[in-house]
Design a protein around this motif. Structure first.
Motif, PDB file in Angstrom:
ATOM      1  N   GLN A  52     -11.263   0.192   7.847  1.00 48.90           N
ATOM      2  CA  GLN A  52     -10.419  -0.464   6.853  1.00 48.90           C
ATOM      3  C   GLN A  52      -9.973  -1.858   7.307  1.00 48.90           C
ATOM      4  O   GLN A  52      -9.718  -2.742   6.497  1.00 48.90           O
ATOM      5  N   ALA A  53      -9.892  -2.068   8.628  1.00 50.91           N
ATOM      6  CA  ALA A  53      -9.473  -3.362   9.152  1.00 50.91           C
ATOM      7  C   ALA A  53     -10.516  -4.453   8.918  1.00 50.91           C
ATOM      8  O   ALA A  53     -10.226  -5.649   9.077  1.00 50.91           O
ATOM      9  N   LEU A  54     -11.724  -4.070   8.519  1.00 48.52           N
ATOM     10  CA  LEU A  54     -12.787  -5.044   8.302  1.00 48.52           C
ATOM     11  C   LEU A  54     -12.605  -5.828   7.001  1.00 48.52           C
ATOM     12  O   LEU A  54     -13.250  -6.851   6.786  1.00 48.52           O
ATOM     13  N   ALA A  55     -11.755  -5.345   6.087  1.00 45.54           N
ATOM     14  CA  ALA A  55     -11.546  -6.020   4.803  1.00 45.54           C
ATOM     15  C   ALA A  55     -10.054  -6.077   4.499  1.00 45.54           C
ATOM     16  O   ALA A  55      -9.261  -5.337   5.085  1.00 45.54           O
ATOM     17  N   ARG A  56      -9.681  -6.961   3.586  1.00 48.34           N
ATOM     18  CA  ARG A  56      -8.275  -7.105   3.211  1.00 48.34           C
ATOM     19  C   ARG A  56      -8.105  -6.787   1.729  1.00 48.34           C
ATOM     20  O   ARG A  56      -8.847  -7.295   0.882  1.00 48.34           O
ATOM     21  N   GLY A  57      -7.139  -5.947   1.409  1.00 42.65           N
ATOM     22  CA  GLY A  57      -6.864  -5.582   0.026  1.00 42.65           C
ATOM     23  C   GLY A  57      -5.501  -6.078  -0.414  1.00 42.65           C
ATOM     24  O   GLY A  57      -5.116  -7.217  -0.142  1.00 42.65           O
ATOM     25  N   THR A  58      -4.739  -5.217  -1.074  1.00 41.07           N
ATOM     26  CA  THR A  58      -3.423  -5.579  -1.585  1.00 41.07           C
ATOM     27  C   THR A  58      -2.375  -5.536  -0.481  1.00 41.07           C
ATOM     28  O   THR A  58      -2.559  -4.905   0.564  1.00 41.07           O
ATOM     29  N   ARG A  59      -1.243  -6.170  -0.716  1.00 40.93           N
ATOM     30  CA  ARG A  59      -0.144  -6.134   0.245  1.00 40.93           C
ATOM     31  C   ARG A  59       0.363  -4.716   0.445  1.00 40.93           C
ATOM     32  O   ARG A  59       0.803  -4.351   1.536  1.00 40.93           O
ATOM     33  N   SER A  60       0.312  -3.910  -0.614  1.00 42.62           N
ATOM     34  CA  SER A  60       0.812  -2.535  -0.520  1.00 42.62           C
ATOM     35  C   SER A  60      -0.155  -1.611   0.209  1.00 42.62           C
ATOM     36  O   SER A  60       0.175  -0.473   0.525  1.00 42.62           O
ATOM     37  N   GLY A  61      -1.368  -2.105   0.468  1.00 43.38           N
ATOM     38  CA  GLY A  61      -2.348  -1.305   1.197  1.00 43.38           C
ATOM     39  C   GLY A  61      -3.022  -0.228   0.374  1.00 43.38           C
ATOM     40  O   GLY A  61      -3.620   0.704   0.927  1.00 43.38           O
ATOM     41  N   THR A  62      -2.970  -0.328  -0.937  1.00 39.07           N
ATOM     42  CA  THR A  62      -3.571   0.714  -1.790  1.00 39.07           C
ATOM     43  C   THR A  62      -5.053   0.495  -2.045  1.00 39.07           C
ATOM     44  O   THR A  62      -5.758   1.409  -2.453  1.00 39.07           O
ATOM     45  N   LEU A  63      -5.511  -0.732  -1.827  1.00 38.78           N
ATOM     46  CA  LEU A  63      -6.922  -1.034  -2.080  1.00 38.78           C
ATOM     47  C   LEU A  63      -7.711  -0.780  -0.802  1.00 38.78           C
ATOM     48  O   LEU A  63      -7.518  -1.464   0.203  1.00 38.78           O
ATOM     49  N   LYS A  64      -8.594   0.210  -0.849  1.00 37.14           N
ATOM     50  CA  LYS A  64      -9.310   0.650   0.347  1.00 37.14           C
ATOM     51  C   LYS A  64     -10.820   0.509   0.182  1.00 37.14           C
ATOM     52  O   LYS A  64     -11.357   0.615  -0.931  1.00 37.14           O
ATOM     53  N   LEU A  65     -11.511   0.307   1.298  1.00 36.53           N
ATOM     54  CA  LEU A  65     -12.966   0.399   1.303  1.00 36.53           C
ATOM     55  C   LEU A  65     -13.374   1.852   1.071  1.00 36.53           C
ATOM     56  O   LEU A  65     -12.712   2.777   1.543  1.00 36.53           O
ATOM     57  N   ARG A  66     -14.461   2.059   0.367  1.00 37.58           N
ATOM     58  CA  ARG A  66     -14.851   3.417  -0.028  1.00 37.58           C
ATOM     59  C   ARG A  66     -15.578   4.183   1.071  1.00 37.58           C
ATOM     60  O   ARG A  66     -15.377   5.362   1.250  1.00 37.58           O
ATOM     61  N   GLY A  67     -16.472   3.510   1.760  1.00 41.27           N
ATOM     62  CA  GLY A  67     -17.230   4.197   2.801  1.00 41.27           C
ATOM     63  C   GLY A  67     -18.187   5.229   2.240  1.00 41.27           C
ATOM     64  O   GLY A  67     -18.562   5.201   1.067  1.00 41.27           O
ATOM     65  N   ILE A  68     -18.594   6.167   3.097  1.00 38.86           N
ATOM     66  CA  ILE A  68     -19.565   7.202   2.719  1.00 38.86           C
ATOM     67  C   ILE A  68     -18.915   8.170   1.733  1.00 38.86           C
ATOM     68  O   ILE A  68     -17.848   8.712   2.013  1.00 38.86           O
ATOM     69  N   PRO A  69     -19.534   8.409   0.570  1.00 42.07           N
ATOM     70  CA  PRO A  69     -18.954   9.364  -0.381  1.00 42.07           C
ATOM     71  C   PRO A  69     -19.126  10.794   0.092  1.00 42.07           C
ATOM     72  O   PRO A  69     -19.977  11.092   0.935  1.00 42.07           O
ATOM     73  N   THR A  70     -18.306  11.676  -0.442  1.00 45.34           N
ATOM     74  CA  THR A  70     -18.437  13.102  -0.172  1.00 45.34           C
ATOM     75  C   THR A  70     -18.760  13.828  -1.473  1.00 45.34           C
ATOM     76  O   THR A  70     -18.527  13.304  -2.569  1.00 45.34           O
ATOM     77  N   PHE A  71     -19.301  15.024  -1.347  1.00 46.08           N
ATOM     78  CA  PHE A  71     -19.824  15.740  -2.513  1.00 46.08           C
ATOM     79  C   PHE A  71     -19.337  17.184  -2.551  1.00 46.08           C
ATOM     80  O   PHE A  71     -19.211  17.829  -1.503  1.00 46.08           O
ATOM     81  N   THR A  72     -19.116  17.677  -3.761  1.00 48.17           N
ATOM     82  CA  THR A  72     -18.848  19.098  -3.961  1.00 48.17           C
ATOM     83  C   THR A  72     -20.123  19.832  -4.364  1.00 48.17           C
ATOM     84  O   THR A  72     -20.212  21.046  -4.184  1.00 48.17           O
ATOM     85  N   ASP A  73     -21.097  19.121  -4.911  1.00 46.75           N
ATOM     86  CA  ASP A  73     -22.371  19.687  -5.372  1.00 46.75           C
ATOM     87  C   ASP A  73     -23.466  19.265  -4.405  1.00 46.75           C
ATOM     88  O   ASP A  73     -23.831  18.088  -4.344  1.00 46.75           O
ATOM     89  N   VAL A  74     -23.982  20.203  -3.626  1.00 50.91           N
ATOM     90  CA  VAL A  74     -24.957  19.870  -2.595  1.00 50.91           C
ATOM     91  C   VAL A  74     -26.274  19.394  -3.195  1.00 50.91           C
ATOM     92  O   VAL A  74     -27.002  18.614  -2.587  1.00 50.91           O
ATOM     93  N   TYR A  75     -26.599  19.815  -4.429  1.00 57.72           N
ATOM     94  CA  TYR A  75     -27.832  19.346  -5.070  1.00 57.72           C
ATOM     95  C   TYR A  75     -27.693  17.903  -5.547  1.00 57.72           C
ATOM     96  O   TYR A  75     -28.645  17.124  -5.489  1.00 57.72           O
ATOM     97  N   ALA A  76     -26.492  17.547  -5.994  1.00 59.66           N
ATOM     98  CA  ALA A  76     -26.228  16.141  -6.331  1.00 59.66           C
ATOM     99  C   ALA A  76     -26.265  15.289  -5.070  1.00 59.66           C
ATOM    100  O   ALA A  76     -26.746  14.150  -5.082  1.00 59.66           O
TER     101      ALA A  76
END
Length: 310
Positions: free
Chosen positions: A42-66
């Motif tokens: 997260q330190a690699l990018a800068r978002g809002t002052r409140s810190g709510t804007l985050k980098l997404r990174g690797i997504p996670t899944f509930t459906d293993v076929y998806a």
């Protein structure tokens, strides 16, 4: 001898079953951690002052076929990227990727198909013994590719994907049998995580050669230079393996040019270990190396009008 991955819409318009809770991609023992709480990432990018804007990174899944389909799409895009970079050389070169459902199976590219034409549906699913199985394209694979990749996947349960081609700069630098120097900030991607396989047993049609390459790669490294052969990179995603391959090939190119200048009396300046480690600590994360490839993934999807995802 010593051993020192009907046309679809662009990615941003597709709905994937991504969950917000921290969870691993369902793949063997790999757990990348929650991207939102990865402070170095997260330190690699800068978002809002409140810190709510985050980098997404690797997504996670509930459906293993998806998840499987998503992984195949990214693997196909990695091949297209390799084609654009000119990494193809006849039938040589391959990427492998662990299957998230059949844990002892992995995906590979079909034999003698140009990287620049590969789609997700062209990928081949092979079993632990390297035989083509149902579930993927019914096409033969590269035997030498299986010998190398199968041993890497056996030795490194943390590795989801591995990439190896005979890129010009990589195979040229490999002739020296030594690692690249920390000449640039980008070379620091590999600081402390690059090994050399300083032997060459010819085309890898025997399992012993694959085992020796896996041994040379080691338990922690991100990449290995195969003497007189080329480059090998691994990753916690196929995106990471693809990005690192390009990064290492570029580092080899820089090294060759710098050494040519040095041979004519121009002094090189090497980044100190302290600074290289500081840089490596900031960038050597699964979420960051995954993210590094996303501009290329999105461009491939746009350039192919989504055909790469089919």
């Amino acid at each position: 001898m010593s051993t020192t991955i009907t046309q679809a819409p662009p990615a941003e318009q597709r709905t994937l079953p991504i969950v917000a809770a921290p969870a691993a991609i369902n793949n063997n023992n790999f757990h990348p951690g929650d991207a939102a709480n990865d402070e170095a990432f997260q330190a690699l990018a800068r978002g809002t002052r409140s810190g709510t804007l985050k980098l997404r990174g690797i997504p996670t899944f509930t459906d293993v076929y998806a998840q499987r389909q998503w992984m195949k799409e990214h693997m196909a895009a990695a091949f297209r990227y390799f084609g654009k970079k000119g990494y193809g050389d006849g039938v040589s070169g391959h990427i492998s990727m662990r299957d998230p459902i059949l844990k002892d199976h992995f995906w590979m590219n079909p034999f003698a198909k140009h990287f620049s034409t590969i789609k997700a549906s062209d990928l081949v699913l092979v079993d632990a013994d390297g035989y083509v199985t149902e579930g993927g394209a019914q096409l033969p694979i590269n035997e030498a590719g299986f010998m190398i990749h199968s041993e890497i996947h056996k030795a490194r349960p943390d590795v989801i994907a591995a990439a190896h081609t005979h890129s010009v700069y990589g195979k040229t630098w490999s002739a020296f049998g030594k690692p690249v120097e920390m000449l640039t900030q980008d070379a620091c991607n590999f600081f402390g995580r690059l090994s050399v396989y300083d032997d060459h047993g010819g085309i890898a049609l025997a399992q012993d050669e694959g085992r020796q390459i896996a041994e040379a790669l080691g338990k922690e490294n991100l990449a290995c230079i195969l003497q007189n052969h080329g480059l090998l990179t691994v990753g916690r995603t196929v995106d990471e393996a693809a990005f690192l391959f390009s990064s290492l090939d570029n580092a080899c190119y820089s090294q060759l040019m710098a050494d040519a200048a040095a041979a004519n009396g121009v002094q090189k300046k090497i980044i100190s270990d302290e600074v290289a480690k500081y840089t490596a600590d900031a960038v050597q994360g699964a979420h960051n190396f995954y993210t590094e490839f996303q501009p290329e993934f999105e461009l491939i999807v746009e350039e192919t009008n989504g055909r790469v995802l089919q």
